[in-house]
Design a protein around this motif. Structure first.
Motif, PDB file in Angstrom:
ATOM      1  N   UNK A 176       0.834  -1.194   0.000  1.00  0.00           N
ATOM      2  CA  UNK A 176       0.000   0.000   0.000  1.00  0.00           C
ATOM      3  C   UNK A 176       0.874   1.250   0.000  1.00  0.00           C
ATOM      4  N   UNK A 177       0.373   2.284  -0.661  1.00  0.00           N
ATOM      5  CA  UNK A 177       1.013   3.598  -0.611  1.00  0.00           C
ATOM      6  C   UNK A 177      -0.024   4.586  -0.109  1.00  0.00           C
ATOM      7  N   UNK A 178       0.235   5.144   1.054  1.00  0.00           N
ATOM      8  CA  UNK A 178      -0.716   6.044   1.695  1.00  0.00           C
ATOM      9  C   UNK A 178      -0.083   7.416   1.890  1.00  0.00           C
ATOM     10  N   UNK A 179      -0.937   8.443   1.859  1.00  0.00           N
ATOM     11  CA  UNK A 179      -0.480   9.816   2.061  1.00  0.00           C
ATOM     12  C   UNK A 179      -1.094  10.357   3.359  1.00  0.00           C
ATOM     13  N   UNK A 180      -0.217  10.776   4.264  1.00  0.00           N
ATOM     14  CA  UNK A 180      -0.651  11.384   5.526  1.00  0.00           C
ATOM     15  C   UNK A 180      -0.390  12.878   5.474  1.00  0.00           C
ATOM     16  N   UNK A 181      -1.195  13.624   6.225  1.00  0.00           N
ATOM     17  CA  UNK A 181      -1.080  15.078   6.168  1.00  0.00           C
ATOM     18  C   UNK A 181      -1.344  15.691   7.544  1.00  0.00           C
ATOM     19  N   UNK A 182      -0.712  16.855   7.795  1.00  0.00           N
ATOM     20  CA  UNK A 182      -1.028  17.640   8.993  1.00  0.00           C
ATOM     21  C   UNK A 182      -0.639  19.096   8.763  1.00  0.00           C
ATOM     22  N   UNK A 183      -1.334  19.964   9.484  1.00  0.00           N
ATOM     23  CA  UNK A 183      -1.053  21.397   9.440  1.00  0.00           C
ATOM     24  C   UNK A 183       0.096  21.673  10.412  1.00  0.00           C
ATOM     25  N   UNK A 184       1.222  22.131   9.911  1.00  0.00           N
ATOM     26  CA  UNK A 184       2.394  22.338  10.766  1.00  0.00           C
ATOM     27  C   UNK A 184       2.225  23.517  11.722  1.00  0.00           C
ATOM     28  N   UNK A 185       1.238  24.373  11.472  1.00  0.00           N
ATOM     29  CA  UNK A 185       0.986  25.500  12.377  1.00  0.00           C
ATOM     30  C   UNK A 185       0.028  25.140  13.499  1.00  0.00           C
ATOM     31  N   UNK A 186      -0.566  23.961  13.409  1.00  0.00           N
ATOM     32  CA  UNK A 186      -1.535  23.539  14.412  1.00  0.00           C
ATOM     33  C   UNK A 186      -0.831  22.962  15.633  1.00  0.00           C
ATOM     34  N   UNK A 187      -1.425  23.198  16.817  1.00  0.00           N
ATOM     35  CA  UNK A 187      -0.892  22.600  18.042  1.00  0.00           C
ATOM     36  C   UNK A 187      -1.245  21.119  18.146  1.00  0.00           C
ATOM     37  N   UNK A 188      -2.119  20.658  17.271  1.00  0.00           N
ATOM     38  CA  UNK A 188      -2.498  19.245  17.248  1.00  0.00           C
ATOM     39  C   UNK A 188      -1.414  18.459  16.515  1.00  0.00           C
ATOM     40  N   UNK A 189      -0.719  17.547  17.204  1.00  0.00           N
ATOM     41  CA  UNK A 189       0.392  16.813  16.574  1.00  0.00           C
ATOM     42  C   UNK A 189      -0.057  15.637  15.707  1.00  0.00           C
ATOM     43  N   UNK A 190      -1.360  15.351  15.670  1.00  0.00           N
ATOM     44  CA  UNK A 190      -1.854  14.159  14.977  1.00  0.00           C
ATOM     45  C   UNK A 190      -1.876  14.335  13.461  1.00  0.00           C
ATOM     46  N   UNK A 191      -1.590  13.221  12.778  1.00  0.00           N
ATOM     47  CA  UNK A 191      -1.643  13.161  11.326  1.00  0.00           C
ATOM     48  C   UNK A 191      -2.941  12.483  10.912  1.00  0.00           C
ATOM     49  N   UNK A 192      -3.372  12.740   9.664  1.00  0.00           N
ATOM     50  CA  UNK A 192      -4.542  12.070   9.127  1.00  0.00           C
ATOM     51  C   UNK A 192      -4.220  11.508   7.746  1.00  0.00           C
ATOM     52  N   UNK A 193      -4.838  10.366   7.457  1.00  0.00           N
ATOM     53  CA  UNK A 193      -4.729   9.785   6.127  1.00  0.00           C
ATOM     54  C   UNK A 193      -5.604  10.582   5.176  1.00  0.00           C
ATOM     55  N   UNK A 194      -5.011  11.071   4.071  1.00  0.00           N
ATOM     56  CA  UNK A 194      -5.773  11.908   3.130  1.00  0.00           C
ATOM     57  C   UNK A 194      -5.890  11.273   1.743  1.00  0.00           C
ATOM     58  N   UNK A 195      -5.089  10.226   1.487  1.00  0.00           N
ATOM     59  CA  UNK A 195      -5.171   9.610   0.169  1.00  0.00           C
ATOM     60  C   UNK A 195      -4.546   8.221   0.205  1.00  0.00           C
ATOM     61  N   UNK A 196      -5.042   7.339  -0.668  1.00  0.00           N
ATOM     62  CA  UNK A 196      -4.444   6.018  -0.868  1.00  0.00           C
ATOM     63  C   UNK A 196      -4.136   5.880  -2.349  1.00  0.00           C
ATOM     64  N   UNK A 197      -2.908   5.491  -2.665  1.00  0.00           N
ATOM     65  CA  UNK A 197      -2.462   5.397  -4.045  1.00  0.00           C
ATOM     66  C   UNK A 197      -2.291   3.937  -4.443  1.00  0.00           C
ATOM     67  N   UNK A 198      -2.552   3.648  -5.701  1.00  0.00           N
ATOM     68  CA  UNK A 198      -2.384   2.267  -6.174  1.00  0.00           C
ATOM     69  C   UNK A 198      -1.201   2.179  -7.112  1.00  0.00           C
TER      70      UNK A 198
END
Length: 198
Positions: A176-198
């Motif tokens: 699997x190839x997955x794309x995770x994303x986060x806002x670097x200006x946010x105090x929230x350190x959590x990442x989210x999955x935003x896309x899955x590539x085939x």
């Protein structure tokens, strides 16, 4: 005369005691009415200090940050994959790990599976490798693409528990190839999955 000497002794002792008391007070300080309480103006100052020293994420995606990211990415990957084996036709435990678009896509897939009367049995064996393919920063948003190689035991069964696909006795390697994303200006350190590539 003896009485006058006694009065002088008492006065001298009182003066010495007073001197000692004043010295101790000067050295040790004294109790005030604010002990145990913080005046309102100081509360405001402390609040400002706390806000200024609050968690500040590390915006540098250096080797240390990449290492920590991959630890979390592996946990997220396993959590999301195994969440597909639930029979409630929607993701639950992995919901905070997904952005709205991916969450809706995954839930639609689960809904379709449920409408067919199918359910999945998934046993997560482990992750063989997780490597960062690339990372891009667009504005304040950092996107990290990860290649996963994992092993699972999975099969799809119908309502009569007949196997539709997969093998409950065979370990399958998945890529699997997955794309995770986060806002670097946010105090929230959590990442989210935003896309899955085939």
């Amino acid at each position: 005369m003896s009485y006058s000497f006694e009065y002088i002794d008492i006065i001298l002792l009182a003066m010495i005691a007073g001197f000692i008391f004043l010295r101790l007070r000067g050295i040790l300080g004294k109790r005030t009415g604010f002990e145990g309480k913080t005046p309102p103006e100081f509360k405001r100052i402390l609040k400002n200090v706390e806000n200024n020293t609050a968690y500040k994420p590390n915006n540098k995606f250096d080797d240390g940050a990449k290492k920590e990211f991959l630890k979390g990415a592996k946990i997220a990957y396993e959590t999301i994959i195994t969440d597909f084996s639930d029979d409630d036709n929607k993701l639950t435990t992995s919901k905070p790990l997904l952005d709205d678009k991916i969450l809706n896509q995954f839930n639609e897939a689960l809904k379709e599976r449920g409408n067919r009367g199918h359910f999945a049995e998934i046993t997560f064996v482990g992750i063989n490798s997780a490597e960062i393919k690339e990372h891009k920063k667009i504005g304040n948003v950092l996107n990290v693409t990860v290649n996963f190689v994992a092993e699972v035991i999975t099969c799809i069964k119908d309502k009569n528990k007949n196997i539709v696909s997969g093998d409950p006795e065979k370990i399958k390697k998945i890529y699997d190839t997955w794309v995770f994303s986060r806002d670097t200006n946010s105090n929230n350190p959590n990442w989210q999955l935003v896309n899955t590539l085939t």
